[in-house]
Design a protein around this motif. Structure first.
Motif, PDB file in Angstrom:
ATOM      1  N   GLU A  99       0.647  -1.214  -0.096  1.00  0.00           N
ATOM      2  CA  GLU A  99       0.099  -0.050   0.120  1.00  0.00           C
ATOM      3  C   GLU A  99       0.860   1.372   0.091  1.00  0.00           C
ATOM      4  O   GLU A  99       0.628   2.345  -0.657  1.00  0.00           O
ATOM      5  CB  GLU A  99      -1.115   0.036   1.163  1.00  0.00           C
ATOM      6  N   SER A 100       2.016   1.379   1.025  1.00  0.00           N
ATOM      7  CA  SER A 100       2.801   2.180   0.660  1.00  0.00           C
ATOM      8  C   SER A 100       3.512   2.598  -0.782  1.00  0.00           C
ATOM      9  O   SER A 100       3.733   3.550  -1.126  1.00  0.00           O
ATOM     10  CB  SER A 100       4.074   1.934   1.662  1.00  0.00           C
ATOM     11  N   HIS A 101       3.957   1.553  -1.179  1.00  0.00           N
ATOM     12  CA  HIS A 101       4.474   1.378  -2.553  1.00  0.00           C
ATOM     13  C   HIS A 101       3.649   2.308  -3.767  1.00  0.00           C
ATOM     14  O   HIS A 101       3.952   2.962  -4.463  1.00  0.00           O
ATOM     15  CB  HIS A 101       4.778   0.133  -3.129  1.00  0.00           C
ATOM     16  N   LEU A 102       2.204   1.842  -3.466  1.00  0.00           N
ATOM     17  CA  LEU A 102       1.315   2.619  -4.488  1.00  0.00           C
ATOM     18  C   LEU A 102       1.202   4.101  -4.221  1.00  0.00           C
ATOM     19  O   LEU A 102       0.809   4.749  -5.136  1.00  0.00           O
ATOM     20  CB  LEU A 102      -0.067   2.348  -4.319  1.00  0.00           C
ATOM     21  N   GLN A 103       1.910   4.507  -3.355  1.00  0.00           N
ATOM     22  CA  GLN A 103       1.586   6.051  -3.202  1.00  0.00           C
ATOM     23  C   GLN A 103       3.045   6.869  -3.507  1.00  0.00           C
ATOM     24  O   GLN A 103       3.019   7.946  -3.243  1.00  0.00           O
ATOM     25  CB  GLN A 103       1.264   6.451  -1.551  1.00  0.00           C
ATOM     26  N   THR A 104       4.064   5.820  -3.748  1.00  0.00           N
ATOM     27  CA  THR A 104       5.370   6.609  -4.067  1.00  0.00           C
ATOM     28  C   THR A 104       5.202   7.493  -5.312  1.00  0.00           C
ATOM     29  O   THR A 104       4.507   7.291  -6.376  1.00  0.00           O
ATOM     30  CB  THR A 104       6.246   5.717  -4.144  1.00  0.00           C
TER      31      THR A 104
END
Length: 143
Positions: A99-104
């Motif tokens: 989920e963090s990756h999707l926000q990078t």
């Protein structure tokens, strides 16, 4: 076409080294293979955009592994008989890392700049049969 195909094969032979064992500039995350989120992405690319797509994908997968401690692997590959059929093996430390990756910024740039190139996308969540062996697989690369 033969030269293009050979070039693509050579290019993708180098990607696993960059995309699965790149050294993160941030500290490592405690990872438990039992918590890993594993996904296979099946992507069909419009042949008109193939070279451009591959360049963008190469940058995004390298940045993800290098910059994000929760991204264990983004391993891009293509079908030998049809190079527009891209496959990604994605391994994240856990769902939160995904989920963090999707926000990078690098993922958002990839997504926005390739949207018109993608004819179809299928995301397949998978589960490891033997998650304890996973760390040993990456240790076999002696880098």
């Amino acid at each position: 076409m033969k030269v293009l195909k050979s070039s693509l094969i050579l290019m993708f032979l180098c990607l696993p080294i960059i995309s699965c064992i790149g050294e993160s500039k941030t500290k490592n995350v405690d990872t438990d293979p039992q918590d890993a989120m594993i996904r296979i992405a099946e992507i069909d690319i419009d042949s008109v955009y193939l070279d451009e797509y591959l360049d963008i994908l190469r940058e995004e997968s390298e940045a993800s592994v290098r910059l994000e401690p929760g991204v264990i692997c983004i391993y891009p590959m293509f079908q030998k008989e049809n190079p527009t059929q891209i496959r990604l093996l994605e391994i994240y430390a856990n769902k939160k890392a995904y989920e963090s990756h999707l926000q990078t910024p690098h993922f958002k740039l990839y997504k926005e700049s390739t949207l018109h190139m993608v004819k179809s996308l299928r995301l397949i969540d998978v589960e490891a049969i033997d998650p304890e062996t996973m760390p040993a697989i990456f240790k076999k690369f002696n880098y």
